[in-house]
Design an enzyme around this catalytic site. Structure first.
Site, PDB file in Angstrom:
ATOM      1  N   CYS A 166      -4.212   2.873  23.855  1.00 56.36           N
ATOM      2  CA  CYS A 166      -2.943   3.453  23.391  1.00 56.36           C
ATOM      3  C   CYS A 166      -2.268   4.339  24.428  1.00 56.36           C
ATOM      4  O   CYS A 166      -1.083   4.651  24.303  1.00 56.36           O
ATOM      5  CB  CYS A 166      -3.158   4.254  22.114  1.00 56.36           C
ATOM      6  SG  CYS A 166      -3.471   3.198  20.711  1.00 56.36           S
TER       7      CYS A 166
ATOM      8  N   HIS B  48       2.896   9.462  21.601  1.00 53.56           N
ATOM      9  CA  HIS B  48       2.398   8.177  21.115  1.00 53.56           C
ATOM     10  C   HIS B  48       2.438   8.205  19.592  1.00 53.56           C
ATOM     11  O   HIS B  48       2.107   9.218  18.972  1.00 53.56           O
ATOM     12  CB  HIS B  48       0.960   7.976  21.620  1.00 53.56           C
ATOM     13  CG  HIS B  48       0.289   6.781  20.995  1.00 53.56           C
ATOM     14  ND1 HIS B  48       0.843   5.522  21.015  1.00 53.56           N
ATOM     15  CD2 HIS B  48      -0.890   6.671  20.318  1.00 53.56           C
ATOM     16  CE1 HIS B  48       0.033   4.688  20.386  1.00 53.56           C
ATOM     17  NE2 HIS B  48      -1.017   5.357  19.952  1.00 53.56           N
TER      18      HIS B  48
ATOM     19  N   ASN C 124       2.142   1.853  14.619  1.00 59.13           N
ATOM     20  CA  ASN C 124       1.554   2.040  15.947  1.00 59.13           C
ATOM     21  C   ASN C 124       1.650   0.724  16.720  1.00 59.13           C
ATOM     22  O   ASN C 124       0.912  -0.220  16.439  1.00 59.13           O
ATOM     23  CB  ASN C 124       0.093   2.488  15.786  1.00 59.13           C
ATOM     24  CG  ASN C 124      -0.583   2.769  17.120  1.00 59.13           C
ATOM     25  OD1 ASN C 124      -0.026   2.482  18.181  1.00 59.13           O
ATOM     26  ND2 ASN C 124      -1.780   3.318  17.065  1.00 59.13           N
TER      27      ASN C 124
HETATM   28  O1  UT7 Z   1      -3.512   4.952  18.481  1.00 58.41           O
HETATM   29  C1  UT7 Z   1      -4.867   5.028  18.771  1.00 58.41           C
HETATM   30  C2  UT7 Z   1      -5.497   6.241  18.245  1.00 58.41           C
HETATM   31  N1  UT7 Z   1      -5.648   6.138  16.821  1.00 58.41           N
HETATM   32  C3  UT7 Z   1      -5.362   7.167  16.063  1.00 58.41           C
HETATM   33  O2  UT7 Z   1      -4.924   8.182  16.559  1.00 58.41           O
HETATM   34  C4  UT7 Z   1      -5.656   7.070  14.594  1.00 58.41           C
HETATM   35  C5  UT7 Z   1      -6.439   8.275  14.134  1.00 58.41           C
HETATM   36  N2  UT7 Z   1      -6.799   8.239  12.762  1.00 58.41           N
HETATM   37  C6  UT7 Z   1      -5.910   8.282  11.724  1.00 58.41           C
HETATM   38  O3  UT7 Z   1      -4.723   8.252  11.936  1.00 58.41           O
HETATM   39  C7  UT7 Z   1      -6.444   8.480  10.334  1.00 58.41           C
HETATM   40  O4  UT7 Z   1      -7.804   8.801  10.378  1.00 58.41           O
HETATM   41  C8  UT7 Z   1      -6.241   7.258   9.404  1.00 58.41           C
HETATM   42  C9  UT7 Z   1      -4.773   7.081   9.068  1.00 58.41           C
HETATM   43  C10 UT7 Z   1      -6.785   6.014  10.056  1.00 58.41           C
HETATM   44  C11 UT7 Z   1      -6.956   7.498   8.088  1.00 58.41           C
HETATM   45  O5  UT7 Z   1      -6.495   8.698   7.487  1.00 58.41           O
HETATM   46  P1  UT7 Z   1      -7.515   9.828   7.007  1.00 58.41           P
HETATM   47  O6  UT7 Z   1      -6.729  10.888   6.433  1.00 58.41           O
HETATM   48  O7  UT7 Z   1      -8.408  10.169   8.163  1.00 58.41           O
HETATM   49  O8  UT7 Z   1      -8.281   9.087   5.873  1.00 58.41           O
HETATM   50  P2  UT7 Z   1      -9.861   8.859   5.734  1.00 58.41           P
HETATM   51  O9  UT7 Z   1     -10.308   7.763   6.622  1.00 58.41           O
HETATM   52  O10 UT7 Z   1     -10.539  10.186   5.810  1.00 58.41           O
HETATM   53  O11 UT7 Z   1      -9.923   8.359   4.235  1.00 58.41           O
HETATM   54  C12 UT7 Z   1      -9.556   9.200   3.125  1.00 58.41           C
HETATM   55  C13 UT7 Z   1      -9.668   8.382   1.856  1.00 58.41           C
HETATM   56  C14 UT7 Z   1     -10.991   7.630   1.760  1.00 58.41           C
HETATM   57  O12 UT7 Z   1     -11.398   7.624   0.406  1.00 58.41           O
HETATM   58  P3  UT7 Z   1     -12.521   8.652  -0.113  1.00 58.41           P
HETATM   59  O13 UT7 Z   1     -13.730   8.374   0.725  1.00 58.41           O
HETATM   60  O14 UT7 Z   1     -11.938  10.023   0.138  1.00 58.41           O
HETATM   61  O15 UT7 Z   1     -12.652   8.294  -1.552  1.00 58.41           O
HETATM   62  C15 UT7 Z   1     -10.631   6.232   2.193  1.00 58.41           C
HETATM   63  O16 UT7 Z   1     -11.496   5.264   1.640  1.00 58.41           O
HETATM   64  O17 UT7 Z   1      -8.638   7.386   1.820  1.00 58.41           O
HETATM   65  C16 UT7 Z   1      -9.221   6.094   1.643  1.00 58.41           C
HETATM   66  N3  UT7 Z   1      -8.449   5.126   2.374  1.00 58.41           N
HETATM   67  C17 UT7 Z   1      -7.343   4.535   1.868  1.00 58.41           C
HETATM   68  N4  UT7 Z   1      -6.758   4.621   0.667  1.00 58.41           N
HETATM   69  C18 UT7 Z   1      -5.640   3.906   0.475  1.00 58.41           C
HETATM   70  C19 UT7 Z   1      -8.611   4.677   3.651  1.00 58.41           C
HETATM   71  N5  UT7 Z   1      -7.656   3.811   3.969  1.00 58.41           N
HETATM   72  C20 UT7 Z   1      -6.853   3.700   2.889  1.00 58.41           C
HETATM   73  C21 UT7 Z   1      -5.707   2.950   2.616  1.00 58.41           C
HETATM   74  N6  UT7 Z   1      -5.125   3.084   1.403  1.00 58.41           N
HETATM   75  N7  UT7 Z   1      -5.138   2.119   3.524  1.00 58.41           N
END
Ligand code: UT7
Length: 326
Positions: free
Chosen positions: A114, A253, A283
Site C-alpha cells: 500500500c 493512503h 482502498n
Molecule cells: O492498506 C493496507 C493497510 N491496511 C489497513 O490499514 C487496514 C487496517 N485494518 C482495518 O482497517 C480494520 O481492522 C478493519 C476495517 C479491517 C476491521 O475493523 P475493526 O474495527 O478492526 O474490526 P475487527 O476486526 O476488530 O472486528 C470487530 C467485529 C468482529 O466481531 P466480534 O468478534 O466483535 O463479535 C468481527 O467479526 O466486527 C466483525 N466484523 C464484521 N462485521 C460486519 C468483521 N468484519 C465485518 C464485516 N461486517 N465486514
C-alpha cells in the site's frame, strides 16, 4: 541551485462499475452501517473481468497527457507501483509503454504494497534530481478485485480498483523537498498473499485453501498503521519545521477513515486540510494517493505545502513532503 523533482501533471482513472455496501450485504454477512462506521467506505469501483491493471494505468496516463503539451514519446521513464501486475513478468510498465507508444521510455514495476506509490514517487524523483531524466511518469494502479475473496467479509468490503499517474519534471523551486521511509519485515505475516510466489507456488492445495487472496489480520495492521503513519508524518513535519498552519493538505493512503483521522489529529490538521475519497473508492492500494491528487488538483496552488503519507503490507510506510508546483 538544487534541481528538484516536481509533480507537473496528474491523471486518474476509476472503472465505471460501482459495488455498493448494500450489494455486499447480499454477498457476505455484513451491513452498510458497519462498513461506514468501521472504515468510512460507502462504495468502490470494480474493473471489467477482461481488462487488466495496465488498461487502467493507460487510461490514467492518457488523462494526464491530455492536460499537457507532451506526447508519450516525450517520456523518459515509466515506474509502475502495483500489487496486481498484468503478469508476474513482463513488467506492467513495459506493457503500458507499448500501449501508449512511449517508444523512448524504459520502465519497471515496484512493489511496496500500500505504500508503493510513495516509494515509486521517491524513486522516480531520484532520476530527475540526478539529472538523468527530464520526464518520469509514476503510476499507481491496482485491480484489487482479483486479489479479493468475495466470500471473506474481513477483506472484500475494503478494496476497489483504480489507477493514478503523476508526471515528474525538474524544477528549481517547489517540488519534492523531503521524505522518510521505513520497513519492518517482521510484520509481513499480518497482511499478505500467502501463495503464488516462490515460497508457496500455485498448486491445487493453495487454490483449495484460497491462498491467492488477501490475508489480513485487520486489528493488528490497524494498530501498527495508526502509529506508523502518524509517527512518520510527524517526523517529516518536525525535520522541516512545519506546523499544522504551514500545511495546505495531508494526502493519506485511503485504507480506513479512522487511520486517516488519527494521522490528521496527531498532525493537528483540520478535516478541510485532509484529502479523503475513501467513501467512493475504498482502498485502491497503489492508486489511493494519486487519485486524491487527481481529484484535488484544481484546488492546489503553487507553493502549497503537501504531506503524503502511507502505511501498508510489509510492513512498509513512509511520508513525503513536497511543495506543489502549478
Ligand atoms: O492498506 C493496507 C493497510 N491496511 C489497513 O490499514 C487496514 C487496517 N485494518 C482495518 O482497517 C480494520 O481492522 C478493519 C476495517 C479491517 C476491521 O475493523 P475493526 O474495527 O478492526 O474490526 P475487527 O476486526 O476488530 O472486528 C470487530 C467485529 C468482529 O466481531 P466480534 O468478534 O466483535 O463479535 C468481527 O467479526 O466486527 C466483525 N466484523 C464484521 N462485521 C460486519 C468483521 N468484519 C465485518 C464485516 N461486517 N465486514
Amino acid at each position: 541551485m538544487i534541481t528538484r523533482a516536481a509533480i507537473t501533471a496528474v491523471g486518474g482513472y476509476v472503472p465505471e462499475k460501482i459495488l455498493t455496501n448494500k450489494e455486499l450485504e447480499k454477498m457476505v454477512d455484513t451491513n452498510d452501517q458497519w462498513i461506514r462506521d468501521r472504515t468510512g467506505i460507502e462504495e468502490r469501483r470494480i474493473l471489467d473481468k477482461d481488462r487488466a491493471t495496465s488498461d487502467m494505468g493507460v487510461e490514467a496516463i492518457l488523462n494526464l497527457l491530455s492536460k499537457t503539451n507532451y506526447s508519450a514519446e516525450d517520456i523518459d521513464l515509466i515506474i509502475v507501483s502495483t500489487v496486481s501486475p498484468d503478469y508476474v513478468y513482463p513488467a506492467t510498465a513495459n506493457i503500458i509503454a507499448d500501449k501508449i507508444g512511449a517508444v523512448n521510455s524504459w520502465g519497471f514495476d515496484m512493489n511496496a504494497a500500500c505504500s508503493g506509490f510513495l516509494y515509486a514517487l521517491r524513486t522516480g524523483s531520484q532520476f530527475i534530481e540526478s539529472g538523468m531524466h527530464k520526464k518520469v511518469l509514476v503510476v499507481g494502479a491496482d485491480k484489487m478485485s482479483i486479489r479479493v475473496d468475495y466470500e471473506d467479509r474481513n477483506t472484500c468490503i475494503l478494496f476497489g480498483d483504480g489507477a493514478g499517474a503523476v508526471l515528474l519534471e525538474p524544477t528549481e523551486e517547489n517540488g519534492i523537498i523531503d521524505s522518510k521511509f521505513a520497513v519492518d519485515g517482521s510484520g509481513g505475516n499480518f497482511l499478505m498473499q500467502k501463495a503464488g510466489g516462490s515460497k508457496y507456488p500455485t498448486s491445487l492445495e493453495t487454490l483449495k485453501n484460497k491462498e491467492h487472496y488477501i490475508y489480513q489480520d485487520g486489528r493488528t495492521v490497524f494498530k501498527f498503521a495508526v502509529k506508523g503513519m502518524a509517527d512518520i508524518t510527524e517526523e517529516v513535519m518536525k525535520q522541516n519545521n512545519l506546523t499544522a498552519d504551514d500545511v495546505a493538505y495531508l494526502v493519506p493512503h485511503q485504507a480506513n477513515k479512522r487511520i486517516i483521522d488519527a494521522t490528521a489529529k496527531r498532525a493537528g490538521l483540520p478535516d478541510e486540510k485532509v484529502m479523503v475519497n475513501i467513501q467512493k473508492y475504498g482502498n485502491t492500494t497503489n492508486a489511493t494517493i494519486p487519485l486524491c491528487l487527481w481529484e484535488w488538483e484544481d484546488k492546489l496552488k503553487p507553493g502549497d505545502n503537501i504531506l503524503l503519507a502511507a502505511f501498508g503490507g510489509g510492513f512498509a510506510w513512509g511520508s513525503i513532503y513536497l511543495k506543489w508546483a502549478y
